[in-house]
Design a protein around this motif. Sequence first.
Motif, PDB file in Angstrom:
ATOM      1  N   PHE A 128     -24.725  -3.547 -33.394  1.00  0.00           N
ATOM      2  CA  PHE A 128     -24.993  -2.368 -32.310  1.00  0.00           C
ATOM      3  C   PHE A 128     -25.489  -3.368 -31.093  1.00  0.00           C
ATOM      4  O   PHE A 128     -25.876  -4.225 -31.158  1.00  0.00           O
ATOM      5  CB  PHE A 128     -26.051  -1.672 -32.889  1.00  0.00           C
ATOM      6  CG  PHE A 128     -25.754  -0.595 -33.707  1.00  0.00           C
ATOM      7  CD1 PHE A 128     -25.285  -0.526 -35.005  1.00  0.00           C
ATOM      8  CD2 PHE A 128     -25.586   0.644 -33.120  1.00  0.00           C
ATOM      9  CE1 PHE A 128     -24.939   0.385 -35.814  1.00  0.00           C
ATOM     10  CE2 PHE A 128     -25.282   1.780 -34.030  1.00  0.00           C
ATOM     11  CZ  PHE A 128     -24.813   1.337 -35.368  1.00  0.00           C
TER      12      PHE A 128
ATOM     13  N   TYR B  76     -17.548   2.121 -31.916  1.00  0.00           N
ATOM     14  CA  TYR B  76     -18.085   3.280 -32.323  1.00  0.00           C
ATOM     15  C   TYR B  76     -19.362   3.780 -31.212  1.00  0.00           C
ATOM     16  O   TYR B  76     -19.799   2.849 -30.703  1.00  0.00           O
ATOM     17  CB  TYR B  76     -19.142   3.313 -33.641  1.00  0.00           C
ATOM     18  CG  TYR B  76     -17.975   2.672 -34.692  1.00  0.00           C
ATOM     19  CD1 TYR B  76     -17.844   1.438 -35.029  1.00  0.00           C
ATOM     20  CD2 TYR B  76     -17.554   3.504 -35.771  1.00  0.00           C
ATOM     21  CE1 TYR B  76     -16.909   0.711 -36.046  1.00  0.00           C
ATOM     22  CE2 TYR B  76     -16.839   2.919 -36.829  1.00  0.00           C
ATOM     23  CZ  TYR B  76     -16.658   1.761 -37.024  1.00  0.00           C
ATOM     24  OH  TYR B  76     -16.050   1.129 -38.007  1.00  0.00           O
TER      25      TYR B  76
ATOM     26  N   TRP C 135     -12.337  -6.371 -43.568  1.00  0.00           N
ATOM     27  CA  TRP C 135     -12.345  -5.363 -44.415  1.00  0.00           C
ATOM     28  C   TRP C 135     -13.984  -4.933 -44.627  1.00  0.00           C
ATOM     29  O   TRP C 135     -14.145  -3.811 -45.441  1.00  0.00           O
ATOM     30  CB  TRP C 135     -11.848  -5.992 -45.605  1.00  0.00           C
ATOM     31  CG  TRP C 135     -12.430  -7.062 -46.087  1.00  0.00           C
ATOM     32  CD1 TRP C 135     -11.962  -8.376 -45.690  1.00  0.00           C
ATOM     33  CD2 TRP C 135     -13.453  -7.167 -47.044  1.00  0.00           C
ATOM     34  NE1 TRP C 135     -12.783  -9.240 -46.140  1.00  0.00           N
ATOM     35  CE2 TRP C 135     -13.516  -8.830 -47.197  1.00  0.00           C
ATOM     36  CE3 TRP C 135     -14.108  -6.579 -47.832  1.00  0.00           C
ATOM     37  CZ2 TRP C 135     -14.728  -9.460 -47.803  1.00  0.00           C
ATOM     38  CZ3 TRP C 135     -15.280  -7.156 -48.692  1.00  0.00           C
ATOM     39  CH2 TRP C 135     -15.510  -8.432 -48.611  1.00  0.00           C
ATOM     40  N   ARG C 136     -14.918  -5.634 -44.196  1.00  0.00           N
ATOM     41  CA  ARG C 136     -16.119  -5.397 -44.581  1.00  0.00           C
ATOM     42  C   ARG C 136     -16.753  -4.388 -43.676  1.00  0.00           C
ATOM     43  O   ARG C 136     -17.581  -3.750 -43.992  1.00  0.00           O
ATOM     44  CB  ARG C 136     -17.224  -6.613 -44.214  1.00  0.00           C
ATOM     45  CG  ARG C 136     -17.147  -7.649 -45.612  1.00  0.00           C
ATOM     46  CD  ARG C 136     -17.846  -9.147 -45.178  1.00  0.00           C
ATOM     47  NE  ARG C 136     -19.444  -8.629 -44.546  1.00  0.00           N
ATOM     48  CZ  ARG C 136     -20.333  -8.345 -45.444  1.00  0.00           C
ATOM     49  NH1 ARG C 136     -20.248  -8.390 -46.632  1.00  0.00           N
ATOM     50  NH2 ARG C 136     -21.439  -8.395 -44.904  1.00  0.00           N
ATOM     51  N   ASN C 137     -16.212  -4.223 -42.461  1.00  0.00           N
ATOM     52  CA  ASN C 137     -16.635  -3.150 -41.367  1.00  0.00           C
ATOM     53  C   ASN C 137     -17.965  -3.291 -41.390  1.00  0.00           C
ATOM     54  O   ASN C 137     -18.860  -2.174 -40.927  1.00  0.00           O
ATOM     55  CB  ASN C 137     -16.142  -1.741 -42.023  1.00  0.00           C
ATOM     56  CG  ASN C 137     -15.800  -0.793 -40.889  1.00  0.00           C
ATOM     57  OD1 ASN C 137     -15.706  -1.277 -39.835  1.00  0.00           O
ATOM     58  ND2 ASN C 137     -16.410   0.428 -41.209  1.00  0.00           N
ATOM     59  N   GLU C 138     -18.619  -4.463 -41.498  1.00  0.00           N
ATOM     60  CA  GLU C 138     -20.015  -4.586 -40.825  1.00  0.00           C
ATOM     61  C   GLU C 138     -20.223  -4.446 -39.470  1.00  0.00           C
ATOM     62  O   GLU C 138     -19.636  -4.817 -38.355  1.00  0.00           O
ATOM     63  CB  GLU C 138     -20.863  -5.902 -41.326  1.00  0.00           C
ATOM     64  CG  GLU C 138     -22.029  -5.967 -41.037  1.00  0.00           C
ATOM     65  CD  GLU C 138     -22.751  -7.211 -41.545  1.00  0.00           C
ATOM     66  OE1 GLU C 138     -22.088  -8.073 -42.231  1.00  0.00           O
ATOM     67  OE2 GLU C 138     -24.020  -7.523 -41.493  1.00  0.00           O
ATOM     68  N   GLN C 139     -21.338  -3.128 -39.089  1.00  0.00           N
ATOM     69  CA  GLN C 139     -21.220  -2.694 -37.766  1.00  0.00           C
ATOM     70  C   GLN C 139     -22.326  -3.551 -37.105  1.00  0.00           C
ATOM     71  O   GLN C 139     -23.565  -3.855 -37.657  1.00  0.00           O
ATOM     72  CB  GLN C 139     -21.541  -1.380 -37.712  1.00  0.00           C
ATOM     73  CG  GLN C 139     -20.424  -0.395 -38.167  1.00  0.00           C
ATOM     74  CD  GLN C 139     -20.670   0.973 -37.533  1.00  0.00           C
ATOM     75  OE1 GLN C 139     -21.799   1.394 -36.982  1.00  0.00           O
ATOM     76  NE2 GLN C 139     -19.961   1.827 -37.676  1.00  0.00           N
TER      77      GLN C 139
END
Lengths: 109, 113
Positions: B104, B33, B98-102
Amino acid sequence: KQEVTQIPAALSVPEGENLVLNCSFTDSAIYNLQWFRQDPGKGLTSLLLIQSSQREQTSGRLNASLDKSSGRSTLYIAASQPGDSATYLCAATGNQFYFGTGTSLTVIP
Amino acid sequence: DTGVSQDPRHKITKRGQNVTFRCDPISEHNRLYWYRQTLGQGPEFLTYFQNEAQLEKSRLLSDRFSAERPKGSFSTLEIQRTEQGDSAMYLCASSQGWRNEQYFGPGTRLTVT
């Protein structure tokens, strides 16, 4: 479009106090809600992630709750310390990530 | 696991010049992202890749902005004909599963003079 609001914008507390940060979102169709910490001029550090099917998550002195039906999440910090001073951001995940503007926390020694 | 890295950390450029930023995600993460953050605001979503496919683009991403992730690993964000309003912190994040924890990176601070 998802709107994410964080209240208060700034908070100052004496060391040792328990505190609650609030996050509200307008679209309840989220996959998850994530709380971050950001120190000045730095990137974001993930604190807690709550899946849409969950009600809360805990990590150490931090507890985050999620109420999708009311569009609210809270971050509870127990026994605050000066090192907790930072900006706290919440992000609601749908097809995109939508961040609030953050709560700037100052813990006074 | 060395975390998400971004290069450069700071960039000062004159108005009208082109700039390119690089992001290296966590190695096994398939999602990447890009965000832009201005002072006192939360990050604003710009675009999102799953592997090499660009799946979402914000309307904030004008024609002067382009992002690529050619081999599904690192990504570049290019801004052409920079304007003073492009001055901001550009943040990259990656996630997987599936958790899609970002997670940075430290960001690239762009100053357009």
